[in-house]
Design an enzyme around this catalytic site. Structure first.
Site, short mmCIF file in Angstrom:
data_model
loop_
_atom_site.label_atom_id
_atom_site.label_comp_id
_atom_site.label_asym_id
_atom_site.label_seq_id
_atom_site.Cartn_x
_atom_site.Cartn_y
_atom_site.Cartn_z
N CYS A 7 92.78 66.67 -26.39
CA CYS A 7 93.47 65.94 -25.32
C CYS A 7 94.98 66.02 -25.48
O CYS A 7 95.73 65.50 -24.66
CB CYS A 7 93.07 64.48 -25.30
SG CYS A 7 91.31 64.24 -25.22
N ASP A 30 96.74 64.59 -27.95
CA ASP A 30 97.36 63.60 -28.84
C ASP A 30 96.38 62.94 -29.80
O ASP A 30 95.25 62.61 -29.44
CB ASP A 30 98.19 62.54 -28.11
CG ASP A 30 97.70 62.22 -26.72
OD1 ASP A 30 98.52 61.89 -25.86
OD2 ASP A 30 96.46 62.28 -26.49
N CYS A 71 102.90 64.28 -27.47
CA CYS A 71 104.18 64.47 -26.79
C CYS A 71 105.19 63.44 -27.28
O CYS A 71 104.86 62.52 -28.04
CB CYS A 71 103.98 64.36 -25.30
SG CYS A 71 103.48 62.71 -24.78
N CYS A 118 99.86 57.18 -23.28
CA CYS A 118 100.41 57.18 -24.64
C CYS A 118 100.49 55.76 -25.18
O CYS A 118 100.21 55.52 -26.35
CB CYS A 118 101.81 57.79 -24.66
SG CYS A 118 101.84 59.51 -24.14
#
Ligand SMILES: Cc1ncc(COP(=O)(O)O)c(C=O)c1O
Lengths: 128, 404
Positions: free
Chosen positions: A37, A39, A63, A106
């Protein structure tokens, strides 16, 4: 893509990068996400006998926003009780870092990571 | 040094100053501004002359006949005109088209549209090096196949398909063959007289010409018929109506002439730069070149930095203008479809960066890039739990990940 100042700050000077000894009974580890994915976060907490988070460390593959979210969380949870840490909301993280809508996941991941770390710590304690 | 340093020549190239100069001469009252279709006065004749000179320049680059060159607005339009034009003209003969999974969207989405119109499309897989094997084409051909469309050089990974070999197969079966050569023209030799290609798309802005300008090569012998997609004044022998953009065309012609004259020396220069880049990265662990090592255009380097996520790497390489194989910036979190088709794992696709160099890249640019890459990758690996696990000997494919 334009990043907020807060994201850039955490990205360029990440706080509390590192790894704790997972076998230490005072350490709880949360690892969430998947490489596929894009992360993976590993968030670790060191908890005092009084149930206060004394230290936190992280490493994140992901990221800039994912790195910033986890860095921020390690700063925030230090000094918190386990209950307080568990109540940390992704929206607070997203707000602090001014994450755009596509990066909200995130902050969700960072929330999941701290919850997983607390759960891991509690599980370790319960087994004792 | 101008920052960020440009490493994205596969996305677009700057216009060569010599090209810009010629273009400027075709705009104002003092210049060659006429309508090339005006037959009644000098302004028109002069513009037409300039357009025909450019047509010859582009034809020379391909070793083609100038009458086989059709001006378009870019490779996207050329791809559309070639594929839809053939499909619509020859649909009574058959409705099957063959292409590959790693074509540019201009080809893939055109094929999708034809599927909606009732055509059937076979999307071939490349091999693990990113090459479309000619044998795979031969195996996919059917009695109702009317067109094969395969790109020459891939825009993401730079690999070169064996167009000559595919052309032998399609011609023998009487199937038309279209090639998207947007990434190869002017960089890799194309001798259309020696290759059995029927249609070929070019884009000016990938060869130091202007954006919004392209060419479709349409073979005369054996003759290829197309149904026009743009109707109007019947320009370009009815295949593509619209007043010819003299300045754009002159720019593309000049760009083609320069590319032809300088191709060999430029190839040598870029080969040296590429070697300098790789030598600079020697010794870094877990870095991989995506796509065939030998069968590729040398200006493209698509590299995966294992255990480092592409978007964060882009953020660290802030003085380099590069592009990422990870489309994480969109909400989809989908890695590049090209890298996926090569069989790369998602994480390897997520960790890829495309560096593309060209005419104005210098040794200093390369050295700067190498230094920045080294710093960024080691910083991000310090931050990466996956790198830790790799160093601890954990097999990441065996880990049960907590998907969110
Ligand atoms: C292989 C390929 N085909 C088509 C195109 C589209 O070309 P244009 O921008 O001229 O429409 C590009 C460039 O973006 C390309 O790389």
């Amino acid at each position: 893509m334009a990043y907020s100042e807060q994201v850039i700050d955490h990205y360029e000077n990440p706080r509390n990068v590192g790894k704790m000894n997972d076998s230490d009974e005072n350490v709880g580890t949360g690892m969430v996400g998947a490489p596929a994915c894009g992360d993976v976060m590993r968030l670790q907490i060191k908890v005092s006998d009084e149930g206060i988070i004394e230290d936190a460390k992280f490493k994140t593959y992901g990221c800039g926003s994912a790195i910033a979210s986890s860095s921020l969380v390690t700063e925030w949870v230090k000094g918190m009780s386990l209950d307080e840490a568990q109540e940390l909301k992704n929206t607070t993280i997203a707000e602090e870092l001014a994450l755009p809508p596509v990066k909200i996941h995130c902050s969700v991941l960072a929330e999941d990571a701290i919850k997983a770390a607390v759960a891991d710590y509690k599980e370790k304690r319960a087994k004792k | 040094m101008k920052l960020p340093i440009y490493f994205d020549y596969s996305a677009t190239t700057p216009v060569d100053p010599r090209v810009a100069e010629k273009m400027i001469e075709c705009l104002t009252m003092d210049g060659n501004f006429g309508n090339p279709a005006s037959r009644s006065h000098l302004y028109g004749w002069k513009a037409e002359e300039a357009v025909e000179t450019a047509r010859r320049q582009v034809a020379d680059l391909l070793n083609a006949d100038p009458r086989e060159i059709v001006w378009t607005s870019g490779a996207t339009e050329s791809d559309n005109l070639a594929i839809k034009g053939v499909a619509h003209f020859y649909q009574k003969k058959g409705k099957h088209i063959i292409t590959s999974k790693i074509e540019h969207k201009a080809v893939l989405d055109t094929c999708r549209q034809l599927e909606r119109e009732g055509f059937e499309v076979t999307y071939l897989d490349p091999d693990k090096d990113g090459i479309i094997q000619p044998q795979a084409i031969a195996d996919a051909l059917r009695d109702d196949t009317i067109l094969v469309s395969v790109m020459h050089v891939n825009n993401e990974i730079g690999v070169i398909n064996d167009i000559a070999a595919i052309g032998e197969i399609t011609r023998a079966k009487g199937v038309l063959f279209h090639v998207d050569a947007a990434q190869s023209a002017g960089k890799v030799e194309i001798d259309i007289a020696a290759m059995k290609v029927d249609l070929l798309s070019l884009s000016a802005h990938k060869m130091y010409g202007p954006k919004g300008m392209g060419v479709l090569y349409v073979r005369r012998k054996p003759r290829v018929r197309l149904e026009a997609q743009m109707h109007g004044g019947g320009h370009e022998r009815g295949m593509r109506s619209g007043t010819l953009a003299t300045h754009q065309i002159v720019g593309m012609g000049e760009a083609a002439a320069i590319a032809k004259a300088e191709m060999h020396q430029e190839h040598e220069r870029i080969t040296t730069l590429r070697k300098r880049f790789w030598d600079g990265l020697t010794g870094m662990e877990e870095i991989f070149l995506n796509g065939s090592e030998g069968q590729r255009y040398i200006g493209n380097m698509n590299v995966s930095f294992n255990y480092v996520e592409g978007e964060s790497l882009l953020m660290s390489l802030k003085d380099l203008a590069v592009s990422s194989g990870s489309a994480c910036t969109s909400a989809s979190l989908e890695p590049s479809y090209v890298l996926r088709a090569l069989g790369l794992s998602d994480e390897m696709a997520h960790s890829s960066i495309r560096f593309s160099i060209g005419r104005f890249t210098t040794e200093q640019d390369i050295d700067e890039a190498v230094a920045e890459i080294r710093t960024a990758v080691s910083k991000l690996r310090e931050l990466s739990p996956l790198w830790d696990m790799f160093k601890d000997g954990v097999d990441l494919s065996k880990v049960e990940w907590v998907h969110h």
